[in-house]
Design a protein around this motif. Structure first.
Motif, mmCIF file in Angstrom:
data_model
loop_
_atom_site.group_PDB
_atom_site.id
_atom_site.type_symbol
_atom_site.label_atom_id
_atom_site.label_comp_id
_atom_site.label_asym_id
_atom_site.label_seq_id
_atom_site.Cartn_x
_atom_site.Cartn_y
_atom_site.Cartn_z
ATOM 1 N N ASP A 31 -52.701 6.281 8.093
ATOM 2 C CA ASP A 31 -51.289 6.649 8.040
ATOM 3 C C ASP A 31 -51.090 8.115 7.646
ATOM 4 O O ASP A 31 -50.018 8.677 7.899
ATOM 5 C CB ASP A 31 -50.543 5.758 7.044
ATOM 6 N N ASP A 32 -52.086 8.724 7.008
ATOM 7 C CA ASP A 32 -51.982 10.122 6.590
ATOM 8 C C ASP A 32 -52.663 11.067 7.582
ATOM 9 O O ASP A 32 -52.819 12.260 7.310
ATOM 10 C CB ASP A 32 -52.627 10.306 5.209
ATOM 11 N N LEU A 33 -53.065 10.537 8.740
ATOM 12 C CA LEU A 33 -53.848 11.330 9.680
ATOM 13 C C LEU A 33 -53.058 12.504 10.249
ATOM 14 O O LEU A 33 -53.606 13.588 10.457
ATOM 15 C CB LEU A 33 -54.339 10.432 10.819
ATOM 16 N N GLU A 34 -51.760 12.301 10.510
ATOM 17 C CA GLU A 34 -50.993 13.387 11.099
ATOM 18 C C GLU A 34 -50.918 14.581 10.154
ATOM 19 O O GLU A 34 -51.078 15.731 10.586
ATOM 20 C CB GLU A 34 -49.584 12.942 11.463
ATOM 21 N N ALA A 35 -50.715 14.345 8.865
ATOM 22 C CA ALA A 35 -50.677 15.445 7.902
ATOM 23 C C ALA A 35 -52.029 16.151 7.837
ATOM 24 O O ALA A 35 -52.103 17.382 7.750
ATOM 25 C CB ALA A 35 -50.270 14.932 6.524
ATOM 26 N N ALA A 36 -53.106 15.367 7.894
ATOM 27 C CA ALA A 36 -54.444 15.967 7.886
ATOM 28 C C ALA A 36 -54.667 16.807 9.138
ATOM 29 O O ALA A 36 -55.315 17.862 9.088
ATOM 30 C CB ALA A 36 -55.500 14.876 7.774
ATOM 31 N N ALA A 37 -54.131 16.358 10.274
ATOM 32 C CA ALA A 37 -54.235 17.141 11.508
ATOM 33 C C ALA A 37 -53.418 18.419 11.410
ATOM 34 O O ALA A 37 -53.848 19.489 11.869
ATOM 35 C CB ALA A 37 -53.783 16.302 12.697
ATOM 36 N N TRP A 38 -52.213 18.341 10.837
ATOM 37 C CA TRP A 38 -51.408 19.551 10.618
ATOM 38 C C TRP A 38 -52.208 20.579 9.826
ATOM 39 O O TRP A 38 -52.188 21.772 10.144
ATOM 40 C CB TRP A 38 -50.146 19.208 9.831
ATOM 41 N N VAL A 93 -50.505 20.488 16.098
ATOM 42 C CA VAL A 93 -49.068 20.341 15.923
ATOM 43 C C VAL A 93 -48.623 18.883 15.787
ATOM 44 O O VAL A 93 -47.580 18.611 15.196
ATOM 45 C CB VAL A 93 -48.315 21.031 17.081
ATOM 46 N N ASP A 94 -49.403 17.954 16.341
ATOM 47 C CA ASP A 94 -49.028 16.542 16.253
ATOM 48 C C ASP A 94 -50.258 15.691 16.535
ATOM 49 O O ASP A 94 -51.356 16.206 16.818
ATOM 50 C CB ASP A 94 -47.887 16.196 17.214
ATOM 51 N N LEU A 95 -50.075 14.381 16.462
ATOM 52 C CA LEU A 95 -51.203 13.473 16.681
ATOM 53 C C LEU A 95 -51.722 13.552 18.115
ATOM 54 O O LEU A 95 -52.919 13.388 18.360
ATOM 55 C CB LEU A 95 -50.787 12.041 16.349
ATOM 56 N N ALA A 96 -50.829 13.805 19.078
ATOM 57 C CA ALA A 96 -51.277 13.897 20.469
ATOM 58 C C ALA A 96 -52.239 15.068 20.641
ATOM 59 O O ALA A 96 -53.274 14.946 21.312
ATOM 60 C CB ALA A 96 -50.077 14.048 21.392
ATOM 61 N N ALA A 97 -51.913 16.219 20.050
ATOM 62 C CA ALA A 97 -52.791 17.386 20.138
ATOM 63 C C ALA A 97 -54.128 17.100 19.452
ATOM 64 O O ALA A 97 -55.200 17.443 19.973
ATOM 65 C CB ALA A 97 -52.119 18.598 19.510
ATOM 66 N N PHE A 98 -54.067 16.482 18.264
ATOM 67 C CA PHE A 98 -55.295 16.133 17.550
ATOM 68 C C PHE A 98 -56.162 15.184 18.375
ATOM 69 O O PHE A 98 -57.370 15.384 18.519
ATOM 70 C CB PHE A 98 -54.943 15.502 16.195
ATOM 71 N N ARG A 99 -55.555 14.126 18.928
ATOM 72 C CA ARG A 99 -56.342 13.131 19.649
ATOM 73 C C ARG A 99 -56.977 13.713 20.908
ATOM 74 O O ARG A 99 -58.106 13.359 21.260
ATOM 75 C CB ARG A 99 -55.456 11.929 20.002
ATOM 76 N N TYR A 100 -56.259 14.589 21.583
ATOM 77 C CA TYR A 100 -56.824 15.184 22.793
ATOM 78 C C TYR A 100 -58.044 16.029 22.451
ATOM 79 O O TYR A 100 -59.047 16.029 23.177
ATOM 80 C CB TYR A 100 -55.762 16.034 23.500
ATOM 81 N N ALA A 101 -57.985 16.748 21.322
ATOM 82 C CA ALA A 101 -59.124 17.564 20.902
ATOM 83 C C ALA A 101 -60.254 16.706 20.345
ATOM 84 O O ALA A 101 -61.441 17.024 20.529
ATOM 85 C CB ALA A 101 -58.665 18.575 19.849
ATOM 86 N N ALA A 102 -59.904 15.618 19.654
ATOM 87 C CA ALA A 102 -60.898 14.838 18.926
ATOM 88 C C ALA A 102 -61.632 13.819 19.789
ATOM 89 O O ALA A 102 -62.797 13.502 19.530
ATOM 90 C CB ALA A 102 -60.216 14.112 17.758
#
Length: 465
Positions: free
Chosen positions: A409-416, A421-430
């Motif tokens: 649940d805290d993943l988006e803040a960790a990605a920021w 910029v958001d979970l979509a950007a993080f997931r595409y990179a990860a």
């Protein structure tokens, strides 16, 4: 000096080797190809052919970037003539009759140099005739007294009405109305005795001039128009997407290397935070007072972590933070995050961009790509941009939450806090790195050297020297 030649249907590659023996011969140029080149002042890039439809065409800024770096760029015959006619004021050199027709505005349509051609395995063999070749043959026929000006214009109009994929002298003959048959027969009979190939001739001229080191093929100089406003976010994005290096047979882009450092280096959040705050405060990233300087900037500009300014960048649990820390987190997340497509290597904090770091990051990206190709089946369903889809969203989230030591649940803040910029950007990179993380866990990336360590290393180097 290195000569790089982009060529396809205009001239066979064995003829390129004969005319310019030491050249690096590459297929027709497409968007991104110039950004992959390891060239600099003294090198020459010769553009003959380029893709129009199969791939996005080479962009003007890619050529201007080479010119700005002191590389000689020259074009002829096809895409090279077209781009040279557009960029000659800035120092791109153009050669040949096709270039002159475009430069002088006689020809304006891209389709005049377009041809249908076979695949690379067949040497990009031309399967149609470009309209510019027909145009120049008609001009030769007028000069030889075979056609009048009016007759040449009439035949050119017939050729122009044909789709570029169907253009040929045989198609011209089939498409001509009965009243033009005699004129066309006279032209084709003459041409069979004295055939010409304008694009091929221009390509040979360019290569011969390069072999002779003709002074016309010179790098940009003071007489050329200055190149202004070159370095935009678009160029940075293209460079990050296409520039890079080959590791173990895998091309690893600068963007992929940046993603590895942002996602997998344990010091990434701390250095990202310092880098963003230092940029906002316009101080050095190593300044020990960087957070105080950034808070002062926020105070002067009336920025706060209270609604409506900053709460979108704070999680529910973070809204109880003291004002100073909350403001810093809002600053880092509001000014230091980006979509994946805009991710560029310069956005990674400088201490993480050392040659050793980048080499390690490229190796990890190449290993991950190899795992994806050999061990991981592709899933079915809707694919994200780029066609990469090996792991479900929940698998990506679970593995990186475990790696980062946070709740899902805290993943988006960790990605920021790592610059996404958001979970979509993080997931595409990860997502491309999940197989690596599953197989090896957290990688051993080099630690960032402290200022004291850097001073010690510099002193040791000086004593050794």
């Amino acid at each position: 000096m290195t000569d790089v030649v982009f060529i396809g249907p205009s001239l066979p590659t064995d003829e390129v080797a004969r005319l310019l023996p030491d050249a690096v011969v590459l297929p027709p140029v497409a968007h991104g190809d110039l950004l992959r080149l390891d060239v600099g002042p003294g090198d020459r890039v010769l553009v003959v052919d380029g893709f129009f439809l199969q791939h996005p065409p080479v962009r003007h800024r890619e050529i201007l970037d080479l010119l700005d770096r002191g590389v000689t760029v020259a074009g002829a015959a096809s895409m090279g003539a077209l781009r040279a006619a557009e960029l000659w004021p800035f120092g791109m050199r153009g050669v040949g009759e096709v270039f002159q027709l475009y430069r002088d505005g006689v020809v304006t349509g891209d389709d005049e140099v377009a041809v249908v051609h076979g695949p690379a395995e067949e040497g990009h063999r031309a399967m149609s005739v470009p309209l510019v070749n027909i145009r120049i043959e008609l001009r030769r026929a007028v000069a030889a007294g075979v056609l009048s000006d009016a007759e040449a214009v009439r035949l050119l109009d017939i050729g122009r009405d044909l789709p570029f994929r169907r253009r040929s002298y045989r198609a011209l003959e089939r498409s001509a109305p009965p009243e033009a048959a005699a004129v066309l027969d006279r032209f084709l009979t003459w041409r069979r005795r004295d055939p010409g190939d304008a694009k091929g001739a221009d390509a040979r001229l360019l290569l011969s001039m390069a072999a002779d080191n003709a002074p016309e093929l010179r790098p940009p100089h003071a007489d050329d128009q200055p190149i202004d406003n070159l370095h935009t976010r678009f160029l940075d994005s293209w460079r990050s997407r296409f520039a890079g290096g080959s590791v173990g047979g895998h091309w690893v882009s600068d963007r992929e290397a940046a993603a590895v450092l942002m996602l997998l280096h344990p010091e990434s959040p701390a250095w990202h935070r310092r880098g963003v705050l230092a940029g906002l405060a316009e101080v050095d990233i190593a300044d020990p007072m960087v957070e105080d300087h950034a808070r002062e900037v926020a105070r002067r500009r009336g920025l706060s972590a209270a609604p409506p300014t900053g709460w979108d960048w704070l999680t529910d649990s973070e809204r109880g933070l003291d004002e100073h820390e909350a403001v810093l987190r809002v600053l880092v997340r509001a000014f230091g995050t980006t979509p994946y497509r805009s991710l560029a290597l310069w956005m990674v904090a400088a201490p993480l961009r050392t040659p050793a770091m980048l080499a390690a990051a490229r190796q990890i990206a190449a290993t991950a790509a190899s795992l994806n190709e050999t061990l991981v089946p592709r899933t079915t369903g809707h694919r994200r941009p780029g066609g990469r889809l090996h792991f479900r969203t929940e698998v990506v989230d679970t593995h990186f939450a475990r790696l980062w030591g946070c709740a899902v649940d805290d993943l988006e803040a960790a990605a920021w806090d790592r610059g996404f910029v958001d979970l979509a950007a993080f997931r595409y990179a990860a997502e491309p790195l999940v197989a690596y993380v599953k197989a090896f866990g957290a990688p051993r990336l080099p630690a960032v050297a402290t200022r004291a360590q850097e001073d010690t290393l510099a002193g040791s180097a000086a004593r050794i020297g």
